[in-house]
Design a protein around this motif. Structure first.
Motif, mmCIF file in Angstrom:
data_model
loop_
_atom_site.group_PDB
_atom_site.id
_atom_site.type_symbol
_atom_site.label_atom_id
_atom_site.label_comp_id
_atom_site.label_asym_id
_atom_site.label_seq_id
_atom_site.Cartn_x
_atom_site.Cartn_y
_atom_site.Cartn_z
ATOM 1 N N ARG A 221 -4.954 24.543 5.556
ATOM 2 C CA ARG A 221 -5.737 25.613 6.193
ATOM 3 C C ARG A 221 -6.676 26.278 5.185
ATOM 4 N N ASN A 222 -6.191 26.516 3.972
ATOM 5 C CA ASN A 222 -7.050 27.096 2.946
ATOM 6 C C ASN A 222 -8.189 26.164 2.566
ATOM 7 N N VAL A 223 -7.908 24.867 2.508
ATOM 8 C CA VAL A 223 -8.962 23.892 2.207
ATOM 9 C C VAL A 223 -10.070 23.988 3.253
ATOM 10 N N VAL A 224 -9.679 24.071 4.530
ATOM 11 C CA VAL A 224 -10.671 24.181 5.610
ATOM 12 C C VAL A 224 -11.455 25.483 5.495
ATOM 13 N N TYR A 225 -10.760 26.591 5.279
ATOM 14 C CA TYR A 225 -11.435 27.882 5.110
ATOM 15 C C TYR A 225 -12.475 27.814 3.986
ATOM 16 N N ILE A 226 -12.055 27.306 2.841
ATOM 17 C CA ILE A 226 -12.925 27.291 1.658
ATOM 18 C C ILE A 226 -14.151 26.408 1.888
ATOM 19 N N LEU A 227 -13.954 25.237 2.469
ATOM 20 C CA LEU A 227 -15.076 24.328 2.704
ATOM 21 C C LEU A 227 -16.060 24.905 3.721
ATOM 22 N N VAL A 228 -15.547 25.478 4.804
ATOM 23 C CA VAL A 228 -16.431 26.009 5.849
ATOM 24 C C VAL A 228 -17.171 27.250 5.349
ATOM 25 N N ILE A 229 -16.465 28.149 4.663
ATOM 26 C CA ILE A 229 -17.121 29.345 4.122
ATOM 27 C C ILE A 229 -18.178 28.949 3.098
ATOM 28 N N SER A 230 -17.847 27.992 2.240
ATOM 29 C CA SER A 230 -18.815 27.521 1.236
ATOM 30 C C SER A 230 -20.053 26.946 1.910
ATOM 31 N N PHE A 231 -19.841 26.186 2.995
ATOM 32 C CA PHE A 231 -20.974 25.620 3.738
ATOM 33 C C PHE A 231 -21.838 26.721 4.350
ATOM 34 N N LEU A 232 -21.194 27.724 4.942
ATOM 35 C CA LEU A 232 -21.939 28.806 5.580
ATOM 36 C C LEU A 232 -22.666 29.674 4.559
ATOM 37 N N MET A 233 -22.184 29.685 3.317
ATOM 38 C CA MET A 233 -22.833 30.471 2.271
ATOM 39 C C MET A 233 -24.006 29.731 1.625
ATOM 40 N N LEU A 234 -24.123 28.440 1.866
ATOM 41 C CA LEU A 234 -25.185 27.648 1.229
ATOM 42 C C LEU A 234 -26.590 28.194 1.505
ATOM 43 N N PRO A 235 -26.931 28.548 2.752
ATOM 44 C CA PRO A 235 -28.285 29.093 2.972
ATOM 45 C C PRO A 235 -28.523 30.396 2.208
ATOM 46 N N VAL A 236 -27.483 31.223 2.051
ATOM 47 C CA VAL A 236 -27.636 32.467 1.299
ATOM 48 C C VAL A 236 -27.935 32.152 -0.161
ATOM 49 N N MET A 237 -27.169 31.206 -0.727
ATOM 50 C CA MET A 237 -27.403 30.793 -2.112
ATOM 51 C C MET A 237 -28.809 30.198 -2.266
ATOM 52 N N MET B 209 -22.313 33.150 -6.444
ATOM 53 C CA MET B 209 -21.291 32.099 -6.395
ATOM 54 C C MET B 209 -20.044 32.526 -7.149
ATOM 55 N N GLY B 210 -20.244 33.112 -8.327
ATOM 56 C CA GLY B 210 -19.122 33.514 -9.152
ATOM 57 C C GLY B 210 -18.230 34.533 -8.470
ATOM 58 N N VAL B 211 -18.833 35.497 -7.773
ATOM 59 C CA VAL B 211 -18.059 36.524 -7.075
ATOM 60 C C VAL B 211 -17.244 35.907 -5.941
ATOM 61 N N VAL B 212 -17.879 35.074 -5.129
ATOM 62 C CA VAL B 212 -17.183 34.451 -3.992
ATOM 63 C C VAL B 212 -16.031 33.575 -4.478
ATOM 64 N N MET B 213 -16.276 32.762 -5.501
ATOM 65 C CA MET B 213 -15.230 31.867 -5.997
ATOM 66 C C MET B 213 -14.110 32.628 -6.697
ATOM 67 N N ALA B 214 -14.448 33.767 -7.286
ATOM 68 C CA ALA B 214 -13.413 34.617 -7.881
ATOM 69 C C ALA B 214 -12.424 35.070 -6.806
ATOM 70 N N TYR B 215 -12.938 35.448 -5.637
ATOM 71 C CA TYR B 215 -12.064 35.865 -4.535
ATOM 72 C C TYR B 215 -11.255 34.691 -3.986
ATOM 73 N N PHE B 216 -11.865 33.522 -3.925
ATOM 74 C CA PHE B 216 -11.121 32.330 -3.489
ATOM 75 C C PHE B 216 -9.891 32.117 -4.375
ATOM 76 N N VAL B 217 -10.103 32.161 -5.670
ATOM 77 C CA VAL B 217 -9.013 31.906 -6.619
ATOM 78 C C VAL B 217 -7.989 33.035 -6.571
ATOM 79 N N TYR B 218 -8.457 34.274 -6.476
ATOM 80 C CA TYR B 218 -7.556 35.426 -6.477
ATOM 81 C C TYR B 218 -6.613 35.401 -5.275
#
Length: 293
Positions: free
Chosen positions: A76-92, A178-187
């Motif tokens: 479930r976390n893998v799915v969350y992370i991949l989908v959120i990362s995809f949705l954040m791509l246009p922002v990046m 990217m760093g902020v979002v991934m920091a929360y993923f890991v935390y």
């Protein structure tokens, strides 16, 4: 302990300044083909990021695994992370496009130079290696060095340091995000794998998109040429998208995608807090049963 991450970052910056200065002096002696290959980029990232980390740990007589959260992610976390990362791509992409008005896009230039190489080698050099090396350094060691801080402060600092280490104003802003979002993923997952997975996905997707775009236009021109449609061929060859048009296009997609990313991100946080709460309850039961016995 609270300042260990800051001291290490200062050490890392000093190391990299000396390293890149030395590399600039040695570059004429390096083989031209190797210096412009993905293999050179892989070696560069290992020497510039992982080596100073292990030198620092050796000086402090510490082990890396003691600072790296390594829980299992779960499906479930893998799915969350991949989908959120995809949705954040246009922002990046929007942040990157806007920052190109300040400085050239060094990552796109590097990818363009490496374009003739195979896709798997590009992924190894620009997705796998940075995902592992940068996550171990930033969301791994550095993030673990501020245990007394509110995490939002740690995440912002982590993003700032991650953006700063790119030594490029154009890359700073989207690397910070990217760093902020991934920091929360890991935390929230207590797993460095979350950062590595998201980092790899973002880089790999951009590489694949760049590769597809580089293939698409020549392929359309070839098909139109073979079909004898000279008018359409001329129109494609004459088409030039302005920078602001690209920014507006990406901005619209970012505005549409961002609310879904926020909603899923909140669901991701709630899910992991629930897991953590259930784990604590289970531990309490085990301790009580141990006391009774």
């Amino acid at each position: 302990m609270k300042s260990s991450g800051t001291f290490f970052f200062i050490f890392l910056v000093a190391y990299q300044l000396i390293f890149y200065y030395t590399l600039a002096r040695l570059r004429p002696w390096l083989g031209g083909a190797f210096a412009q290959s993905p293999w050179f980029l892989i070696v560069l990232q290992i020497i510039a990021l992982l080596l100073p980390l292990f030198i620092w740990l050796a000086i402090k007589k510490e082990r890396l695994r003691d600072h790296i959260p390594n829980n299992r992610l779960g499906f479930r976390n893998v799915v969350y992370i991949l989908v959120i990362s995809f949705l954040m791509l246009p922002v990046m992409s929007l942040i990157s496009a806007l920052s190109t008005f300040l400085a050239p896009n060094a990552a796109a230039d590097a990818l363009g130079q490496l374009q003739p190489h195979s896709l798997w080698l590009l992924l190894l050099a620009m997705a796998v290696t940075p995902a592992v090396a940068e996550e171990l350094v930033f969301r791994g060691y550095i993030q673990s060095q501020y245990p007394g801080w509110a995490f939002w402060k740690v995440a912002l600092l982590n993003g700032f340091l991650f953006g700063f280490i790119h030594l490029n104003i154009q890359q700073f802003f989207y690397a910070f995000a990217m760093g902020v979002v991934m920091a929360y993923f890991v935390y929230h997952t207590r797993s460095i794998r979350a950062g590595i997975l998201s980092h790899f996905f973002v880089n790999a997707f951009n590489i694949a998109l760049f590769r597809f775009a580089a293939w698409l236009v020549p392929e359309m021109e070839r098909l139109l040429y073979e079909a004898g449609d000279a008018e359409a061929l001329t129109a494609i060859q004459a088409t030039e998208v302005s920078e602001w048009a690209a920014v507006i296009f990406v901005g619209v997609i970012a505005v549409v995608f961002l609310p879904f990313a926020v909603i899923l991100f909140r669901m991701f946080i709630r899910y992991n807090k629930t897991i953590e709460r259930e784990a604590r309850i289970l531990d309490m039961h085990i301790v009580k049963e141990g006391d009774v016995s």
